[in-house]
Design an enzyme around this catalytic site. Structure first.
Site, PDB file in Angstrom:
ATOM      1  N   SER A  99       0.840  -1.203   0.000  1.00  0.00           N
ATOM      2  CA  SER A  99       0.000   0.000   0.000  1.00  0.00           C
ATOM      3  C   SER A  99       0.871   1.247   0.000  1.00  0.00           C
ATOM      4  CB  SER A  99      -0.876   0.006   1.243  1.00  0.00           C
ATOM      5  OG  SER A  99      -0.069   0.245   2.381  1.00  0.00           O
ATOM      6  N   LYS A 100       0.220   2.365  -0.196  1.00  0.00           N
ATOM      7  CA  LYS A 100       0.941   3.629  -0.175  1.00  0.00           C
ATOM      8  C   LYS A 100       1.576   3.845   1.197  1.00  0.00           C
ATOM      9  CE  LYS A 100       0.600   8.542  -0.852  1.00  0.00           C
ATOM     10  NZ  LYS A 100       1.055   8.824   0.496  1.00  0.00           N
ATOM     11  N   ARG A 101       0.865   3.390   2.223  1.00  0.00           N
ATOM     12  CA  ARG A 101       1.398   3.540   3.581  1.00  0.00           C
ATOM     13  C   ARG A 101       2.737   2.809   3.737  1.00  0.00           C
ATOM     14  NH1 ARG A 101      -2.461   1.335   7.139  1.00  0.00           N
ATOM     15  NH2 ARG A 101      -3.957   1.766   5.489  1.00  0.00           N
TER      16      ARG A 101
END
Ligand code: GLU
Length: 505
Positions: free
Chosen positions: A266-268
């Site tokens: 994910s972007k996280r």
């Protein structure tokens, strides 16, 4: 007779295109090109509430940067357009009603609130398991199967909002072959009567996707694993329309996984571990938060594409470096791995370095020259070329070229005095003095002549290389790392080298 291969990338412009999506596009492109077919870009923008401004633009720019060129699409045109689903609304409406007319779908008048409270009620009666709208429950709900013909006519005449739902026959078994997963089987009695047309007249993903894949003559649907669960509904739609013979072959790609564990990348994860998850820079239009992409981080598109291609695919050999043409040549869906591919940013960096080393010196020289000019620094072509050649193998990212050897085109700003003091012996002064004398005598300087001189003096003065070299390095460059000292002297020229060697630090 087999049909010409046609694949598509069908993103929804509901947010920035993630590298997983770019990989999907790349595989669909490679497969089409390998089979001398066509690759289409179709924008699936029917979910207007979720459309994010700027995301379609990012899709186009990302594909262009990667060299994934659609043969047909919104900008390219083609015989099967429009390629934007919001411009095809009438087509979906027509097909949805056709399906109702053929008894494969039906009108449902229940409002969203009615369905929500019905589901709540069934959940409370059944240990929290809510019922789904399907063969077992549809007769309890308000639709053209449960209501009389007259009631239905009246509701339609009154313009009562309705949706169109697929009528799933419970006795059906849905079996299809997925190139990557093999045979996939779903029991239809587990499938809901999926909405095909919403009450605002917009199609759902399922209807629009199937109708378009059929009309656009798509032969292979290559997409992310997250769509596997939707595929049985799609198969039932192909059956319902009588298009089974034209049904595309499916290939559901494995997920890109977090580098340090299980679960989807994910972007996280990117933020947490310090790497981009978008190919190109993206600014969130709501928060104005900017996320840097691979491009801005200094990646070459060729390296990025090569890296992505190998996240979940290999050609069966140890070969890792593939140009786009080589990828097209070698690609096969059969060799896409089933398991998720663990993301590895270090590998991306490695690929970039490999590609930088293959860049033409003249290309690097041009970039470096532009940088110098912007800084108001004037250097001759020989310097720019030699500098680029010397540092090409020492950089991982393009922009590093400009500054990695800044001590060669501007004054030294940092001296490693600690090492200098540790290595310094007074005898080195004699060496230096003689070296300077002799250096001045050399006509048309080059690195070889400098090296010969240096070694000769070492011999004459009976000194070891380790006694002199570090001192020379630090005086000439300030630091211990860098290209060979003889090349450095050659690049600086005799005058500047001597001035630096004479400096007391
Ligand atoms: N619009 C879907 C997406 O956003 C397309 C999935 C598919 O390729 O069928 O990914």
């Amino acid at each position: 007779m087999s049909r010409p291969v046609r694949t598509r990338f069908a993103p929804s412009p509901t947010g920035p295109l993630h590298i997983g999506g770019v990989r999907t596009a790349l595989y669909a492109y490679l497969f089409a090109k390998k089979h001398k077919g066509s690759f289409l870009l179709r924008i699936e923008d029917t979910d207007t509430a979720r459309t994010v401004p700027g995301s379609e633009d990012l899709i186009n720019k990302t594909l262009a940067w990667c060299g994934i060129t659609p043969d047909e699409g919104v900008h390219e045109g083609g015989d099967f357009g429009p390629y934007k689903q919001s411009e095809r609304k009438e087509i979906y409406i027509k097909y949805a009603h056709e399906l109702v007319a053929n008894g494969k779908a039906y009108y449902a008048f229940d409002t969203e609130e009615e369905i929500a409270s019905w589901r709540e009620k069934t959940a409370s009666e059944n240990n929290g398991n809510a019922a789904f709208y399907g063969f077992a429950t549809r007769m309890q709900l308000r639709n053209s199967l449960s209501l009389s013909e007259q009631d239905v006519k009246q509701l339609l005449d009154q313009k009562t909002p309705f949706v169109v739902r697929l009528k799933v026959e419970p006795e059906d078994t849905v079996i299809f072959n997925d190139i990557i997963r093999g045979q996939v089987k779903f029991e239809a009695n587990q499938l809901d009567d999926r909405i095909l047309l919403k009450s605002d007249g917009m199609p759902t993903y399922h209807l629009a996707n199937v109708v378009d894949d059929y009309l656009m003559q798509i032969t292979h649907v290559i997409r992310g694993e997250e769509w596997l669960a939707s595929t049985p509904h799609h198969v039932l739609l192909y059956r319902g329309f009588g298009w089974e013979a034209q049904m595309p072959i499916f290939a559901h790609l494995p997920l890109l996984l977090k580098p340090d564990g299980k679960g989807k990348l994910s972007k996280r994860d990117g933020d947490r571990l310090g790497f981009p998850v978008f190919a190109l820079e993206w600014m969130n239009p709501e928060t104005q938060e900017k996320s840097i992409g691979y491009k801005e981080r200094g990646f070459l598109p060729q390296a990025f594409v090569n890296f992505l291609a190998l996240l979940g695919w290999n050609d069966g050999s140890d070969q890792e470096i593939f140009s786009m043409d080589a990828l097209i040549n070698s690609f096969s869906l059969e060799r896409v791995q089933k398991a998720g591919a663990k993301f590895n940013f270090e590998k991306a960096i490695w690929f970039n370095q490999q590609y930088i080393q293959k860049l033409d010196i003249s290309y690097l020289s041009d970039l470096f020259n532009t940088f110098l000019k912007e800084k108001g620094i004037h250097k001759d072509t020989a310097f720019v070329n030699q500098y680029s050649a010397l540092f090409r193998e020492r950089i991982t990212f393009l922009h590093e070229l400009n500054t990695v050897g800044s001590y060669l085109y501007q004054d030294i700003t940092f001296y490693d005095t600690e090492t200098y003091q540790k290595k310094y012996k007074p005898e080195v002064e004699i060496f230096k003095a003689q070296f300077i004398d002799e250096l001045l005598k050399i006509e048309s300087l080059d690195a070889n002549k400098i090296e010969t001189l240096f070694k000769l003096l070492l011999e004459q003065l009976q000194m070891k290389i380790g006694e002199v070299m570090p001192i020379f390095r630090i005086l000439l460059t300030g630091i211990m790392q860098g290209p060979p000292v003889f090349d450095t002297i050659n690049l600086l020229g005799a005058e500047e080298s001597i001035a630096r060697l004479k400096k007391q630090i």
